[in-house]
Design an enzyme around this catalytic site. Sequence first.
Site, PDB file in Angstrom:
ATOM      1  N   ASP A   1       0.804  -1.214   0.000  1.00 11.47           N
ATOM      2  CA  ASP A   1       0.000   0.000   0.000  1.00 11.47           C
ATOM      3  C   ASP A   1       0.841   1.270   0.000  1.00 11.47           C
ATOM      4  O   ASP A   1       0.307   2.378   0.065  1.00 11.47           O
ATOM      5  CB  ASP A   1      -0.977   0.008   1.179  1.00 11.47           C
ATOM      6  CG  ASP A   1      -0.285   0.052   2.541  1.00 11.47           C
ATOM      7  OD1 ASP A   1       0.965   0.018   2.581  1.00 11.47           O
ATOM      8  OD2 ASP A   1      -0.991   0.095   3.564  1.00 11.47           O
TER       9      ASP A   1
ATOM     10  N   ASP B   1       7.453  12.062  24.056  1.00 13.46           N
ATOM     11  CA  ASP B   1       7.308  13.193  23.149  1.00 13.46           C
ATOM     12  C   ASP B   1       6.937  14.458  23.929  1.00 13.46           C
ATOM     13  O   ASP B   1       6.090  14.423  24.826  1.00 13.46           O
ATOM     14  CB  ASP B   1       6.208  12.870  22.130  1.00 13.46           C
ATOM     15  CG  ASP B   1       6.045  13.930  21.076  1.00 13.46           C
ATOM     16  OD1 ASP B   1       7.000  14.190  20.332  1.00 13.46           O
ATOM     17  OD2 ASP B   1       4.937  14.515  20.989  1.00 13.46           O
TER      18      ASP B   1
ATOM     19  N   GLU C   1      12.197  13.669  25.167  1.00  9.21           N
ATOM     20  CA  GLU C   1      12.406  14.731  24.202  1.00  9.21           C
ATOM     21  C   GLU C   1      12.007  16.005  24.925  1.00  9.21           C
ATOM     22  O   GLU C   1      10.824  16.281  25.129  1.00  9.21           O
ATOM     23  CB  GLU C   1      11.528  14.549  22.954  1.00  9.21           C
ATOM     24  CG  GLU C   1      11.777  15.654  21.931  1.00  9.21           C
ATOM     25  CD  GLU C   1      10.534  16.067  21.164  1.00  9.21           C
ATOM     26  OE1 GLU C   1      10.687  16.628  20.069  1.00  9.21           O
ATOM     27  OE2 GLU C   1       9.409  15.869  21.651  1.00  9.21           O
TER      28      GLU C   1
END
Length: 539
Positions: free
Chosen positions: A39, A216, A282
Amino acid sequence: MPKERGHFAFNADEAGAGWWRDAVVYQVYVRSFADSDGDGIGDLAGLSERLPYLRDLGVDAVWLTPFYRSPMVDGGYDVTDYREVDPMFGDLADFDAMLADAHAYGLRVIIDVVPNHTSSAHRWFQAAIAAPAGSPERQRYIFRDGRGPDGAEPPNDWESIFGGDAWTRLPDGQWYLHIFDPEQPDLNWELPEVRAEFEDILRFWLDRGVDGFRVDVAHGNIKAPGLPDVGYSSKTGRNQRQSRLLEGTRLPYFDQDGVHEIYRVWRRILDSYPGGRMAVAEAWASSPERLARYVGKDELHQVFNFDFLHATWSVDSFRKVIDTALAEATLVGAPTTWVLSNHDKQRHVTRYGGGALGLRRARAAALLMLALPGVAYLYQGEELGLDEVLDLPDELRQDPAFRRTGESRDGCRVPLPWSGDAAPFGFGPAGAWLPAPTAWVAHTVAAQEQDPGSTLELYRAALRLRRAEPSLRGGELTWTEAEPGVLAFRRGELTCVVNLGGEPVDVRRYGTPILASAALDGDFLPVDAAAWLKPVPLG
């Protein structure tokens, strides 16, 4: 059962708890690593098929970017369900199979967790916008009335990292906060329900056997009380966005003291599991001292050191960054991290000048990084010497920042070239979601595996030596007096020399070269090259 890799295969529950202190971690941008079903989008089954490549490369762990259910407005960093795999990547059975194979190969697995915000399609946010102002559903996010007589102005002057205001107004008049895209509303971490939800999410994946988390925007969860104005923005005529003022400036939506309470709880959860489960932040902070607060025995295990990524090509710049990072690591008793590229930054081949010059410097920087004490994070494709793809058609770019600022991170996210003479270079059975440049035909894995001078073989050799040399697995760094324009240091018996000057350098006084990023001319290390050397044997 996959064959064991060169140095060991392990049971994650029995392996050493300190593995993360000097590991080499390989970042997999899942969407662009390997496609199994044709895909055009990378998936977990494709990653599983390519695990032998990572084993043979010689890394210790892989870090996966988000693969959770998501509308993919921001590459999966807009999550609708943190406990489900998005169908474009497979399902939970595919994840479990990949994790089992990785562990059998001796590879640990770190996954992203995104706690600052959800997708606007998340069931919580959908409930919030369907509920009235002041409702419990809206308490999970940060809703406020606007300013001005009719509330038509945003609640404060905060700006989105992706450009423009950090607030969007609903039809009922209230505004909600999104430090990133409007489809990424910020969660309210003052609410116990939010904290409990993420503690359960961590346990869900730890119970499945993951070895750690990359957190994150770890600095973003808590906002300053009262949501005060920053006082300057791109609208005030200062010609710079707030997001570019992180260094030396404490913003009210980043690095608030309350984030540390969250990570102290997370650390207790991680420590309650066997096998050395870990987390890396992070995080951006206004000073090295504030950044160091994210790591320690009662908080997270590591924080990314982005200063190394931003160092200029000079002895003074690298020396300052390395000295500062090592001093911080000593202060908190945790290893520093080294990063040259990632999915948010321009690839370092391009940053270092592009073309042959950029590649020479990138190869030298790799040997510098891998000789330093601490943890090295590699970004997929850097071991192939890939450059930034700068000429992607605008209509194919998917980075939400591009729509708002004209800046795009898509150029470092182009799918990996594995083999063949034409795009998508063996990425999958059909096409790819972003096109690879024709010049990458010389950078495929297949093309480089048979070339002893290739960047791939340089990385493989460096990682083999890093594992084999005791000096590179925990030894201290000692600077060595060197010629102008030359950076040199010792770790045990091994010396790393990097020629950042304008003339070749005689390296005989440093020892015998065992690995170099470019061919030596007799005893001379060329400009923009690095070498690892050991003492000349006596007798």
